[in-house]
Design a protein around this motif. Sequence first.
Motif, mmCIF file in Angstrom:
data_model
loop_
_atom_site.group_PDB
_atom_site.id
_atom_site.type_symbol
_atom_site.label_atom_id
_atom_site.label_comp_id
_atom_site.label_asym_id
_atom_site.label_seq_id
_atom_site.Cartn_x
_atom_site.Cartn_y
_atom_site.Cartn_z
ATOM 1 N N GLU A 27 36.079 106.752 -26.129
ATOM 2 C CA GLU A 27 35.939 105.179 -25.471
ATOM 3 C C GLU A 27 34.703 105.333 -24.327
ATOM 4 O O GLU A 27 34.673 104.429 -24.142
ATOM 5 N N VAL A 30 28.042 105.859 -26.078
ATOM 6 C CA VAL A 30 28.093 104.525 -26.860
ATOM 7 C C VAL A 30 26.583 104.304 -27.691
ATOM 8 O O VAL A 30 26.209 106.091 -27.365
ATOM 9 N N ARG A 36 25.600 100.114 -26.663
ATOM 10 C CA ARG A 36 27.068 99.569 -27.033
ATOM 11 C C ARG A 36 28.072 100.168 -27.717
ATOM 12 O O ARG A 36 27.829 101.667 -27.874
ATOM 13 N N GLN A 37 28.605 100.160 -28.149
ATOM 14 C CA GLN A 37 30.248 100.821 -28.759
ATOM 15 C C GLN A 37 29.935 101.260 -29.785
ATOM 16 O O GLN A 37 28.948 100.275 -30.660
#
Length: 85
Positions: A27, A30, A36-37
């Motif tokens: 979670e 990045v 970004r994820q």
Amino acid sequence: STEATMSGTDPDTAAGGSTAVDPKLLEILVCPITKRQLIYDRQAGELISEAARLAFPIRDGVPIMLVDEARPLDAEPEAADGRES
């Protein structure tokens, strides 16, 4: 529980899944380039950054978030396509 994960008795790793990653870690991780994820590819044992077109390896449940260790994704689609002009 957190204790089970910390003691190494996590069900994913106990079943022989050496690339299992703690969902809480996924979670917050990045891409080091795009911020970004990432997408967790459990079968390949990689974290995928679509924006950077890189796949970061997971070794013994630890994501290796070094660009030098990442596999470029650009080489894959053309080879898998099977069509040549």
